[in-house]
Scaffold this motif. Structure first.
Motif, PDB file in Angstrom:
ATOM      1  N   ASP A   1      -4.719   4.395  -6.930  1.00 24.98           N
ATOM      2  CA  ASP A   1      -3.674   5.381  -7.025  1.00 24.98           C
ATOM      3  C   ASP A   1      -3.910   6.876  -7.330  1.00 24.98           C
ATOM      4  O   ASP A   1      -4.632   6.507  -9.304  1.00 24.98           O
TER       5      ASP A   1
ATOM      6  N   VAL B   1       3.053   2.335  -8.869  1.00 30.02           N
ATOM      7  CA  VAL B   1       1.629   2.641  -9.263  1.00 30.02           C
ATOM      8  C   VAL B   1       0.368   1.407  -9.418  1.00 30.02           C
ATOM      9  O   VAL B   1       0.425   0.687  -9.369  1.00 30.02           O
ATOM     10  N   LYS B   2      -0.586   1.334  -8.512  1.00 30.77           N
ATOM     11  CA  LYS B   2      -1.200   0.510  -8.001  1.00 30.77           C
ATOM     12  C   LYS B   2      -3.162   0.605  -8.028  1.00 30.77           C
ATOM     13  O   LYS B   2      -3.380   1.549  -8.259  1.00 30.77           O
TER      14      LYS B   2
ATOM     15  N   ILE C   1      -0.590   9.940  -3.783  1.00 35.17           N
ATOM     16  CA  ILE C   1       0.561   9.608  -3.909  1.00 35.17           C
ATOM     17  C   ILE C   1       1.515  10.495  -3.528  1.00 35.17           C
ATOM     18  O   ILE C   1       2.538  10.714  -2.015  1.00 35.17           O
TER      19      ILE C   1
ATOM     20  N   TYR D   1       8.057   3.606  -6.416  1.00 37.55           N
ATOM     21  CA  TYR D   1       6.753   3.451  -6.876  1.00 37.55           C
ATOM     22  C   TYR D   1       6.217   2.785  -7.191  1.00 37.55           C
ATOM     23  O   TYR D   1       6.149   2.824  -8.264  1.00 37.55           O
TER      24      TYR D   1
ATOM     25  N   SER E   1       0.646  -1.294  -0.268  1.00 35.10           N
ATOM     26  CA  SER E   1       0.091  -0.004   0.063  1.00 35.10           C
ATOM     27  C   SER E   1       0.519   1.130   0.292  1.00 35.10           C
ATOM     28  O   SER E   1       1.454   1.186   0.310  1.00 35.10           O
ATOM     29  N   LEU E   2       0.246   2.547   0.048  1.00 33.52           N
ATOM     30  CA  LEU E   2       1.049   3.204  -0.395  1.00 33.52           C
ATOM     31  C   LEU E   2       1.411   3.998   1.480  1.00 33.52           C
ATOM     32  O   LEU E   2       2.446   4.286   1.391  1.00 33.52           O
TER      33      LEU E   2
END
Length: 380
Positions: free
Chosen positions: A149, A145-146, A154, A143, A118-119
């Motif tokens: 997002d 991206v999921k 972010i 990071y 997760s973030l």
């Protein structure tokens, strides 16, 4: 007696037959009459619908300038996804020999966050590992991206600005952030700046963005007054993008020139020519709409040309700020004059089919410093 009964029976049968033929005959006439009327009514409705569709047939409204090849522009300026970053970004020392600075940043320590769920987890890794004891070393974190997002989310999690993510990752359209895309996250807010001309200094750059020259000098390990070479890249801490650039990237700079309903009958880029069937490059977008639909300026500016030519028919060209111009073609009428200032509420013309056109539509082209760009990447 028997004869009398037979006569009665015959008369009764005749009456029945007469009644039957009269009713049957009347019913047939009614059916035939109704059928003919229904057919005529249906035909009339169908013809009327076809005529109406012909007057507003959005798919027929195409036209505008075409070229045999792509117009002169740099394709990477229009790449919606920006630069592609790997899961791990290499780093090297920044060198300032003879004023030439290499592409990578000073002490760019990259953390691999591809396994973070997760973030919050990714941000905690950065908070634990990114900062040095001196507090001025610039570190980078990767990071991935999921789903769900957004750049704003972010940025908030990593305690930086949206401008930072956009600038560092060379993002040209923030709306096209993709799942699985890797983002390089710096350990502090700021933007990437490329020196435009020889002789610029860190102090001048810091003054331009209203940030600390000492902090900018320390992070980039450069003397504040050292003359830099054009093409030198440095990180300007706490700086923000100018509002025009931000609106461009967020797709909020231009308004749509048609405020009512329309159909995008032809997109920007390669297409099959509606005139000769060959593959050609379309310099704008075609927005088909009923004849006479009002056309508005897509961005405030000054009308620099109003006229007619064989390609665009009746056209208007408006000059905007930041090197932008917009062209509106195939109008049935123009409503502005050269030198007039217009805004997004100013009616500049009406949809038509003049020039090279197959039906009523607006051909809309946007230029930036003389090169065509995709209008759909810039409008709200």
């Amino acid at each position: 007696m028997k004869k009398h009964d037979n006569c009665k029976e015959n008369r009764f049968i005749l009456k029945i037959e007469n009644m039957y033929y009269r009713i049957f005959d009347t019913r047939i006439k009614r059916i035939l009459t109704n059928s003919i009327l229904a057919f005529c009514l249906g035909g009339g409705i169908a013809c009327g619908s076809l005529y109406l569709a012909g007057t507003i047939n959005v798919e027929k409204g195409v036209g505008g300038l075409e070229t045999a090849g792509v117009p002169d522009y740099k394709e990477n300026e229009l790449d919606p996804s920006g630069s592609v970053l790997l899961a791990k970004v290499g780093s090297s020392d920044l060198k300032a020999d003879n004023g030439v600075v290499e592409d990578s940043f000073m002490n760019a320590v990259v953390q691999d966050a591809t396994e973070a769920d997760s973030l919050d987890a990714a941000a905690s890794v950065l908070n634990q590992d990114a900062y040095s004891s001196e507090g001025l070393d610039l570190c980078y974190f990767t990071y991935r991206v999921k789903k769900g997002d957004m750049i704003g989310f972010i940025a908030d999690k990593f305690n930086i600005t949206q401008d930072t993510i956009i600038s560092v990752n060379n993002i040209h359209q923030s709306r096209l952030l993709q799942i699985g895309q890797y983002l390089k996250i710096p350990s502090m807010p700021g933007i990437v700046y490329t020196v435009r001309r020889d002789g610029e200094t860190v102090s001048a750059i810091a003054e331009k963005y209203e940030v600390s020259a000492e902090k900018c000098s320390g992070i980039n390990h450069l003397d504040k007054e050292k003359a830099l070479v054009a093409g030198t890249t440095l990180f300007v801490p706490d700086a923000q993008l100018d509002w025009v650039t931000r609106q461009e990237i967020n797709g909020d700079l231009f308004h749509k020139p048609l405020h009512s309903r329309y159909w995008l009958s032809s997109y920007y880029g390669w297409r099959q020519s509606p005139f000769n069937g060959k593959r050609s490059y379309h310099s704008g977008v075609d927005m088909a709409a009923p004849m006479g639909t009002s056309i508005y300026a897509a961005l405030g500016g000054t009308v620099t040309s109003v006229g007619f030519n064989n390609v665009y028919g009746n056209y208007v060209i408006i000059t905007h700020h930041s090197g932008y111009k917009s062209l509106y073609g195939h109008m049935s009428a123009t409503l502005v004059t050269r030198g007039q200032y217009v805004d997004t509420n100013t009616r500049i013309g009406k949809v038509g089919s003049t020039g090279m056109s197959t039906g009523p539509h607006l051909h809309f082209t946007v230029y930036k410093f003389g090169k065509t760009v995709n209008p759909m990447a810039l409008w709200r």
